[in-house]
Design a protein around this motif. Structure first.
Motif, PDB file in Angstrom:
ATOM      1  N   UNK A  10       0.784  -1.227   0.000  1.00  0.00           N
ATOM      2  CA  UNK A  10       0.000   0.000   0.000  1.00  0.00           C
ATOM      3  C   UNK A  10       0.817   1.279   0.000  1.00  0.00           C
ATOM      4  N   UNK A  11       2.133   1.187   0.229  1.00  0.00           N
ATOM      5  CA  UNK A  11       2.987   2.373   0.231  1.00  0.00           C
ATOM      6  C   UNK A  11       3.152   2.910  -1.183  1.00  0.00           C
ATOM      7  N   UNK A  12       3.264   4.236  -1.300  1.00  0.00           N
ATOM      8  CA  UNK A  12       3.558   4.884  -2.579  1.00  0.00           C
ATOM      9  C   UNK A  12       4.994   5.417  -2.546  1.00  0.00           C
ATOM     10  N   UNK A  13       5.737   5.114  -3.576  1.00  0.00           N
ATOM     11  CA  UNK A  13       7.113   5.608  -3.727  1.00  0.00           C
ATOM     12  C   UNK A  13       7.128   6.588  -4.886  1.00  0.00           C
ATOM     13  N   UNK A  14       7.595   7.791  -4.630  1.00  0.00           N
ATOM     14  CA  UNK A  14       7.747   8.784  -5.697  1.00  0.00           C
ATOM     15  C   UNK A  14       9.223   8.966  -5.999  1.00  0.00           C
ATOM     16  N   UNK A  15       9.528   9.147  -7.297  1.00  0.00           N
ATOM     17  CA  UNK A  15      10.919   9.325  -7.708  1.00  0.00           C
ATOM     18  C   UNK A  15      10.961  10.068  -9.039  1.00  0.00           C
ATOM     19  N   UNK A  16      12.068  10.770  -9.268  1.00  0.00           N
ATOM     20  CA  UNK A  16      12.241  11.463 -10.545  1.00  0.00           C
ATOM     21  C   UNK A  16      12.520  10.500 -11.680  1.00  0.00           C
ATOM     22  N   UNK A  17      13.146   9.371 -11.358  1.00  0.00           N
ATOM     23  CA  UNK A  17      13.452   8.350 -12.359  1.00  0.00           C
ATOM     24  C   UNK A  17      13.206   6.978 -11.754  1.00  0.00           C
ATOM     25  N   UNK A  18      12.515   6.132 -12.492  1.00  0.00           N
ATOM     26  CA  UNK A  18      12.338   4.730 -12.114  1.00  0.00           C
ATOM     27  C   UNK A  18      13.154   3.876 -13.077  1.00  0.00           C
TER      28      UNK A  18
END
Length: 398
Positions: free
Chosen positions: A149-157
């Protein structure tokens, strides 16, 4: 629901994903590695070529890898196709091009375990042993939804999630796949005679039969043959399989016994036209899959990572973000030709062995004979195989 933000998120904790996470964390990017380790033993090894050795040196993990790997100082090729134009055995020595070894052979699982140990102690790197289930992008970057359920945000995946890459599918990047009428039997062997740090490859009419050194009187085997024969071999007990291998190897290493796990690998390939999408870069088998011939697969995956790292650093210097179109277009340019050439070479070698056409046999035999007898040509081919001159990523230049 919780949300965490990083500079770069790497999805997939195999050798390629682990190396990508270590490379970006080394440069100070706040990085998260998402995925569980796969430490199943299946008898597969990888021959780490010179560029990969330099890459692992730059990541600071090479001493630990080298301690459980074996050098490949000599490569020997024996034509066992029964062709009318069968050339004599050919040997290639690393010393001819100024190297102590062409590469180092290590069990896949040992490499993953070593990289994972380094990742567990790396600064700027967070490990999240969960699976990514969703992927979206917006102007600011990408968002990954995890199974918990966690959301991970990143500039690049960075998609290092393998040949069945879920991220590649979500991004709509088309993949071309193909298969061969073969499978590969993989196994770890012990044998009576010293291998003398020599990799021996028998070219048979059904594919290569390759013995690659491991530490001690041990070797790994990749036996490419017809699907039916591979299944028959896999069904044998250890003693019967060891005897079949010894006979196919012409008792080259004396009596053999099975000394580790075994595997059965379908021969197939995969390629993509685009290595990136918005805020997403494909590396390793998410971008290309090779049959286990010529030690190209993982070495190309490491070159993907090192090239992507260069593109991100260069993009930053030019004022672009890690996941910008400009940065990822640079990554595409750096990989496209290299992967296409290696794909064609591996595919071509395998198909020439499968054909019984006399002109093809003649050309293959003549080529091997030329490499054996024309020193400058042999050295050029050896250098290109392990020390390509053009487009080498900086972390692989030593």
């Amino acid at each position: 629901m919780t949300e965490n933000t990083y500079d770069i998120a790497v999805v997939g904790a195999g050798a390629v994903g682990l190396s990508a996470a270590l490379a970006f964390a080394r440069d100070g990017y706040e990085t998260v590695l998402i995925g569980g380790l796969d430490v199943r033993r299946d008898g597969r090894t990888v021959a780490l070529l010179n560029g990969s050795v330099r890459f692992l040196e730059a990541l600071g993990v090479w001493p630990a890898v080298a301690s459980v790997a074996s050098p490949l100082e000599i490569m020997r090729i024996i034509d066992d196709t029964g062709s009318l134009f069968r050339p004599p055995p050919a040997s290639f020595r690393a010393g001819e091009i100024g190297l102590d070894a062409f590469g180092w052979n290590i069990e896949n699982v040992a490499l993953v375990e070593t990289l994972a140990e380094a990742a567990g102690h790396a600064e700027h790197l967070t490990l999240v042993p969960e699976f990514a289930t969703g992927f979206t992008t917006d102007e600011q970057g990408a968002a990954l939804t995890l199974a918990g359920g966690t959301t991970i945000r990143a500039g690049l995946v960075v998609a290092a999630d393998g040949r069945n890459s879920k991220l590649r599918q979500i991004a709509g990047i088309d993949a071309k796949t193909w298969s061969y009428p073969q499978s590969a039997v993989t196994v770890i062997l012990a044998h009576d005679r010293e291998h003398r740090d020599t990799s021996t490859e028998f070219h048979t009419r059904h594919g290569p039969f390759t013995l690659v050194p491991l530490p001690g009187r041990r070797s790994s085997l990749v036996w490419v043959t017809s699907k039916e024969e591979a299944e028959r071999l896999s069904s044998l007990d250890d003693a019967a399989l060891a005897l079949a291998i010894e006979r196919q190897a012409q008792s080259h290493l004396g009596a053999m016994r099975i000394d580790g796990p075994r595997g059965l690998v379908p021969m197939s390939g995969l390629s993509v036209n685009r290595y990136w999408s918005r805020h997403l870069a494909l590396v390793g088998e998410a971008a290309h899959v090779f049959p286990p011939i010529g030690a190209q697969g993982l070495n190309l995956g490491f070159r993907d990572v090192a090239s992507l790292r260069d593109a991100v650093v260069d993009g930053h210097d030019a004022g672009h973000s890690a996941g910008s179109d400009e940065t990822l277009t640079g990554y595409q340019r750096s990989r496209d030709l290299d992967v296409r050439l290696r794909t064609a070479a591996v595919d071509g070698l395998n198909r020439t062995l499968l054909t019984g056409m006399i002109p093809t046999d003649f050309l293959r035999g003549a080529g091997l004979l030329a490499l054996s007898n024309i020193g400058p040509l042999r050295r050029i081919v050896m250098r290109e195989g392990v020390l390509p001159r053009v487009g080498v990523p900086r972390l692989m230049q030593g």
